[in-house]
Design an enzyme around this catalytic site. Structure first.
Site, short mmCIF file in Angstrom:
data_model
loop_
_atom_site.label_atom_id
_atom_site.label_comp_id
_atom_site.label_asym_id
_atom_site.label_seq_id
_atom_site.Cartn_x
_atom_site.Cartn_y
_atom_site.Cartn_z
N ARG A 97 0.82 -1.22 0.00
CA ARG A 97 0.00 0.00 0.00
C ARG A 97 0.85 1.26 0.00
O ARG A 97 1.90 1.32 0.63
CB ARG A 97 -0.90 -0.02 1.25
N HIS A 121 -0.76 -2.46 -4.65
CA HIS A 121 -0.20 -3.42 -5.62
C HIS A 121 -0.10 -2.87 -7.03
O HIS A 121 -0.46 -3.56 -8.00
CB HIS A 121 -1.02 -4.70 -5.62
N HIS A 155 3.48 -12.97 -5.55
CA HIS A 155 2.35 -13.12 -4.62
C HIS A 155 1.83 -14.57 -4.59
O HIS A 155 0.63 -14.80 -4.60
CB HIS A 155 1.22 -12.18 -5.04
N ASP A 204 -1.67 -10.34 7.95
CA ASP A 204 -1.59 -9.51 6.76
C ASP A 204 -0.65 -8.39 7.15
O ASP A 204 -1.04 -7.22 7.23
CB ASP A 204 -2.98 -8.99 6.37
N GLU A 218 5.53 -12.49 0.86
CA GLU A 218 5.83 -11.46 -0.16
C GLU A 218 7.11 -10.72 0.24
O GLU A 218 7.08 -9.79 1.05
CB GLU A 218 4.65 -10.51 -0.29
C1 G6D Z 1 -5.66 -7.86 0.67
O1 G6D Z 1 -4.60 -6.75 2.51
C2 G6D Z 1 -4.47 -7.83 1.60
C3 G6D Z 1 -3.21 -7.66 0.81
O2 G6D Z 1 -2.08 -7.65 1.67
C4 G6D Z 1 -3.11 -8.82 -0.17
O3 G6D Z 1 -1.92 -8.70 -0.92
C5 G6D Z 1 -4.32 -8.80 -1.09
O4 G6D Z 1 -5.51 -8.87 -0.34
C6 G6D Z 1 -4.30 -9.99 -2.04
O5 G6D Z 1 -5.78 -6.61 0.08
#
Ligand code: G6D
Length: 330
Positions: free
Chosen positions: A73, A97, A172, A233, A293
């Site tokens: 982010r 992303h 990812h 996360d 990641e």
């Molecule tokens: C959600 O918060 C998560 C991210 O970290 C992840 O990469 C994505 O889903 C696939 O946004």
């Protein structure tokens, strides 16, 4: 010329890597379990075209994909880079992303494929034009996937730019060392003393918190399903240990070690998957997989005390990560 295609690579022990030119995505990675059966330890869909279906895209999963120009982010819509202002794509007050059409959605060009007797590798490239998603600089990226004779998958990103820009790439892939079900009984180790504090939108506050006595302390290997587990996360700031993370499954006997030159790992454990056309119609359960990641810190442009993610024209961005597989000794 970039065309939609998939390639399957093997090493001397029949480890098998499947790669698509869409997003330079890992569609699958087959490794032997303790019984000698080959299982797919990376969550993937049946065909490359499934990755461009609305059904899949609306889930925003990035399964196995190359993520960039900036993984993670970025809280600001306006970036000041080399004293110039740039407006990057923003949705729900965040840039995630690489924006609306990040690198995971681009069709990459196959530069080379080498299938040796012991190792195999494929290199793909993408040219991200100046101001794509708002980022400055024509950025040329190469990603090389190598299946080594040491039963490792090595991922190497290199990138160069003609204007100062920001870059933070990662892969990812979602790992499940049983090839099905859940990872809750996997054992996890992460060599990290600090994690990044985030707000309710997962935006870093800028603070590095100690993992000591918290649910983020994986310095000693422990079962993911422990009393403190609430899902991950989160950004783990890696310490100087050579080994950065490790995960094992008693059920399959598969062990995966993670090595990287990056300062952080974002560990992500989705609660569940929506119903998607998974390979071989595999059934996943709650907490179906974990992502490692390997990357820089999220929102580094907004936190000057974080390691810089700026890339100048005279420099080459290098992200090297190795996932090494073995069988747990009984
Ligand atoms: C959600 O918060 C998560 C991210 O970290 C992840 O990469 C994505 O889903 C696939 O946004």
């Amino acid at each position: 010329m970039a065309v939609i295609n998939t390639y399957t690579l093997k090493n001397k022990n029949n480890f098998e890597l499947e790669v698509s030119t869409i997003g330079a995505t890992i569609l699958g990675l087959k490794v032997p379990n303790k019984y000698g059966d080959f299982i797919n330890v990376v969550v993937g869909l049946n065909s490359a075209l499934d990755y461009i279906s609305e059904d899949y895209l609306e889930n925003k999963l990035y399964l196995g994909a190359t993520v960039g120009r900036y993984a993670g982010r970025i809280s600001k819509k306006e970036l000041i880079i080399a004293s110039k202002k740039y407006i990057i794509h923003h949705e729900n007050n965040i840039h995630l992303h690489g924006g609306e059409n990040g690198f995971d959605k681009k069709t990459w060009v196959v530069e080379s494929i080498e299938e040796g007797a012991t190792t195999s590798q494929i290199t793909l490239s993408y040219l991200s034009k100046h101001l794509e998603e708002g980022y400055p600089g024509n950025l040329k990226i190469f990603v090389t996937y190598t299946l080594t004779d040491k039963n490792s998958l090595k991922i190497t990103y290199r990138a160069t730019t003609d204007k100062t820009t920001i870059v933070n790439l990662t892969n990812h892939s979602y790992f499940n060392l049983n090839g099905e079900g859940s990872i809750l009984n996997h054992e996890l180790l992460i060599n990290s003393d600090f994690y990044l504090e985030v707000d309710e939108n997962l935006v870093p506050s800028g603070k590095l918190n100690s993992v000591e006595k918290t649910r983020f302390d994986y310095k000693l290997k422990k079962r993911i399903k422990n009393i403190n587990f609430k899902g991950l996360d989160d950004t783990f700031v890696l310490n100087k240990s050579k080994l950065k993370a490790e995960i094992t499954s008693e059920k399959s006997g598969v062990k995966m070690k993670v090595y990287t030159n990056q300062p952080a790992i974002v560990a992500y454990t989705p609660k569940k998957f929506k119903n998607l056309p998974f390979k071989e119609n595999v059934k996943y359960a709650d907490y179906p997989a974990i992502c490692f990641e390997t990357q820089h810190f999220p929102d580094a442009p907004s936190n000057k005390h974080f390691p810089s993610t700026e890339l100048n024209p005279s420099e080459t961005y290098l992200n090297e990560t190795t996932f090494e597989f073995s069988i747990v000794k009984e």
